[in-house]
Design an enzyme around this catalytic site. Structure first.
Site: not given
Ligand SMILES: NC(=O)c1ccc[n+]([C@@H]2O[C@H](COP(=O)([O-])OP(=O)(O)OC[C@H]3O[C@@H](n4cnc5c(N)ncnc54)[C@H](O)[C@@H]3O)[C@@H](O)[C@H]2O)c1
Length: 264
Positions: A137, A150, A154
């Site tokens: 991402s 997150y 990532k």
């Protein structure tokens, strides 16, 4: 690498970015497409639409990743391109998130890529060819301000792709890491519930899963390490590298403005 005549496995293929990737790769003339997901019905729907093979699997368990590789290889021969795309959003907020949330995100967003590499590399190295792709991402390059879980997982997925590309590039292994910002999928909905997350994601413009698939098809053909479907991400990354303090100030301002806006 040209996509025509390739055997491609896509995880998280039941919906969102994964199903758009499956459709695009089939349209590019892949000889076999395997759609893998924990959502068996969704995977079957996507696979049926493109004449592919659906496999139910859990990206959070190594034995399940191994079984996916085994079933795909048994059905279609050696895997040319493995796109480890399944991902989970974790939770909003910071270190107060429970260990279980970190653990699931760590397994699905990071270890699934490690396990896929572990299962695939011996055969790919022997053949002198193979392509490992993971969907990280822009949060893995620039930080997703609304979610620590997150962002951390990532970033690890980007590091993994870089490491693999350095270590195995001379042995014929290609590596790409897909790093979009906001894409209109079910996963986006959680991030958009938070004013800070919504502000950050909207700043780059929201795109469709098919736009990501276009960027991925081009990126794989050109064998690019970082596939950046949003144009502004490369610019932000350059700014972060050249002037991290200025970049931090900008990020803090974005967070402040989003919170003030949300409060008013
Ligand atoms: N949507 C965005 O804005 C965005 C931006 C950047 C990166 N990404 C990444 O793109 C990838 C695809 O996400 P999406 O937006 O299409 O989300 P999505 O929620 O629409 O799709 C994710 C898919 O992964 C599957 N999945 C989740 N956990 C799994 C598990 N343990 N085992 C097997 N399958 C599992 C889900 O069933 C689902 O089909 C993810 O890695 C995500 O982090 C998304």
């Amino acid at each position: 690498m040209e996509l025509s005549n390739r055997h491609v496995v896509i995880t998280g293929g039941a919906g969102g970015i994964g199903s758009a990737l499956a459709a695009r790769i089939a349209a590019e003339g892949a000889r076999a497409v395997v759609v893998a997901d924990r959502d068996a019905d969704g995977a079957a729907r996507v696979a049926n639409g493109i004449g592919g093979l659906a496999v139910e699997f859990d990206a959070g368990r190594e034995d399940s990743v191994q079984e996916l590789v085994r079933r795909a290889t048994e059905a279609n021969g050696p895997i040319d391109i493995f796109i480890s795309n399944a991902g989970v959003p974790g939770s909003l907020g910071g270190p107060e998130a429970p260990d279980e949330t970190f653990d699931e995100a760590w397994r699905v967003n990071v270890m699934a890529h490690v396990w896929a590499s572990r299962a695939l590399l011996p055969e790919m190295l022997e053949r002198g060819e193979g392509y490992l792709v993971n969907t990280a991402s822009a949060a893995g390059l620039l930080t997703q301000v609304s979610s620590l879980v997150y962002s951390v997982t990532k970033h690890a997925a980007v590091a993994l792709a870089e490491w693999m590309a350095i270590e195995y590039g001379d042995a014929g292994i290609r590596v790409s890491c897909i790093c979009p910002q906001g894409v209109r999928t079910p996963m986006l909905e959680l991030a958009m519930e938070d004013a800070v997350g919504a502000a950050a994601l909207s700043s780059g413009g929201l795109i469709e899963p098919e736009d990501v698939a276009d960027a991925v098809a081009a990126g794989l053909r050109e064998e690019r390490l970082l596939i950046l479907p949003h144009e502004n991400v490369a610019g932000f990354l350059a700014l972060k590298g050249s002037d991290p303090e200025r970049w931090l100030k900008g990020m803090r301002k974005l967070v402040r403005n989003a919170r003030t806006g949300a409060a008013s």
